[in-house]
Write an enzyme that holds these catalytic residues in place. Structure first.
Site, short mmCIF file in Angstrom:
data_model
loop_
_atom_site.label_atom_id
_atom_site.label_comp_id
_atom_site.label_asym_id
_atom_site.label_seq_id
_atom_site.Cartn_x
_atom_site.Cartn_y
_atom_site.Cartn_z
N ARG A 71 0.85 -1.19 0.00
CA ARG A 71 0.00 0.00 0.00
C ARG A 71 0.89 1.24 0.00
O ARG A 71 1.92 1.29 0.66
CB ARG A 71 -0.92 0.03 1.24
CG ARG A 71 -2.03 -1.00 1.22
CD ARG A 71 -3.07 -0.68 0.15
NE ARG A 71 -4.20 -1.60 0.16
CZ ARG A 71 -4.29 -2.69 -0.58
NH1 ARG A 71 -3.28 -3.02 -1.38
NH2 ARG A 71 -5.36 -3.45 -0.53
N HIS A 103 -0.10 -0.36 -9.91
CA HIS A 103 -0.89 -1.24 -9.03
C HIS A 103 -1.35 -2.50 -9.77
O HIS A 103 -2.53 -2.84 -9.79
CB HIS A 103 -2.09 -0.50 -8.45
CG HIS A 103 -2.57 -1.10 -7.15
ND1 HIS A 103 -3.01 -0.34 -6.10
CD2 HIS A 103 -2.65 -2.38 -6.74
CE1 HIS A 103 -3.38 -1.13 -5.09
NE2 HIS A 103 -3.16 -2.39 -5.47
N GLU A 132 -4.67 6.75 -5.82
CA GLU A 132 -4.74 5.96 -7.05
C GLU A 132 -6.14 6.06 -7.66
O GLU A 132 -7.12 5.87 -6.94
CB GLU A 132 -4.42 4.49 -6.75
CG GLU A 132 -3.02 4.28 -6.21
CD GLU A 132 -2.78 2.85 -5.75
OE1 GLU A 132 -1.61 2.48 -5.55
OE2 GLU A 132 -3.77 2.10 -5.57
#
Length: 317
Positions: A234, A284, A263
């Protein structure tokens, strides 16, 4: 079994085949759902499927028919879990679907940085090899993994999977002693010692109040100058401004990140402007191998079907 009305709010977030629940009833998919559309789309629904669409108390209060929320992810911070408990709404998440893809992505970053792959590619593209007096050239350090030390923060399935790959490379593995609660049976090393001894540090812990900004400027100063920091967990685990300072001042040798604090970074982000061969940023996608996403999709509907059959699994409520 009574008929259920199932609504998937953000189907486009999952690149896999999602089967229709076997119990019949009504099943509706929406590619994406804006916050102002949630209540209307879930009106009359007994089951909601969501990946990143938030379901908070003010929304749940308007959905008296909702009985179950299936989260298409392991993290469930988009769900107001206490409100669900109070209303008797079951919440299930996905477990252990990325046990191979995330560790593999972490090692893709580690290998690229440890061997300076990007830097050498840039040199080749710039014509450096063509001008060399020898059959090769040595413009950047190349580090072996064999004999190096990997520090892992987070001893769950992903941390354990990363450790298994590391041992295959002949690395020594240290698990950092940290909050939240630890996994029994794992030998832990004090965090400061892990920071000081590790050639590579890889983050695999959840983002909680105790782990937010776990790695800041003070931690970077404790690390080896030739160390790498890898974050496939994270974005909030690392103070991103401190990371830029660490790279600029040479406090560490490089970093590989798959996550940011915001994000997607629609309005820009400081790490987007870090253009250097010892920093890699991916969007990601460590979790997103084809196999992992299909496993997730299958387990997602399993969670719904088993709940409907009265034998729920993976509940967080």
């Amino acid at each position: 079994m009574s008929a259920h009305h199932v609504v998937f709010l953000d189907r486009a977030s999952l690149k896999a085949k999602v089967r229709t629940p076997s119990f019949g009833g009504r099943y509706v998919e929406h590619a994406k759902t804006a916050p102002e559309q949630v209540v209307e789309r879930l009106k009359g629904a007994t089951v909601a499927i969501t990946n990143k669409v938030p379901l908070r108390e003010e929304v749940l209060a308007q959905l008296p028919d909702l009985k179950m929320i299936a989260v298409a992810a392991t993290g469930y911070d988009v769900i107001d879990v206490p409100a669900c408990r109070a209303r008797g709404i079951a919440v299930a998440n996905i477990r252990n679907y990325a046990v191979h893809t995330v560790p593999e992505h972490a090692f893709a970053l580690i290998l690229a940085l440890r061997r300076n792959i990007l830097a050498y590619r840039q040199d080749v593209e710039a014509g450096v090899w063509q001008k060399s007096d020898q059959f090769c050239f040595f413009t950047h350090d190349i580090g072996d993994l064999h004999g190096a030390t990997l520090g892992i923060i987070g001893e769950g399935a992903l941390g354990q999977g990363t450790a298994k790959i590391a041992r295959g490379f002949g690395m020594e593995v240290l698990f950092a002693d940290h909050e939240p609660p630890k996994m029994p049976g794992v030998e832990f090393t004090p965090l400061d010692e892990v920071l000081a001894r590790s050639d590579v540090i890889s983050l695999h812990c959840p983002l909680t109040p105790s782990t937010r900004n776990l790695i800041g400027l003070a931690e970077f100063r404790k690390m080896k100058r030739n160390a790498l920091l890898i974050n496939t967990a994270r974005g909030g685990l690392v103070d991103e401004a401190a990371l830029i300072t660490a790279l600029d001042e040479g406090l560490i040798a490089g970093a590989g990140f798959d996550v940011l604090t915001v994000e997607p970074p629609r309005n820009g982000h400081p790490l987007l402007d870090v253009r250097r061969p010892n920093f890699i940023l991916t969007p990601h996608v460590a979790w997103a191998s084809d196999g992992a996403m299909q496993f997730l999709a299958d387990q997602l509907i399993d969670n719904v079907e088993l709940w409907a059959a009265g034998t729920p699994q993976h509940l967080v409520t």
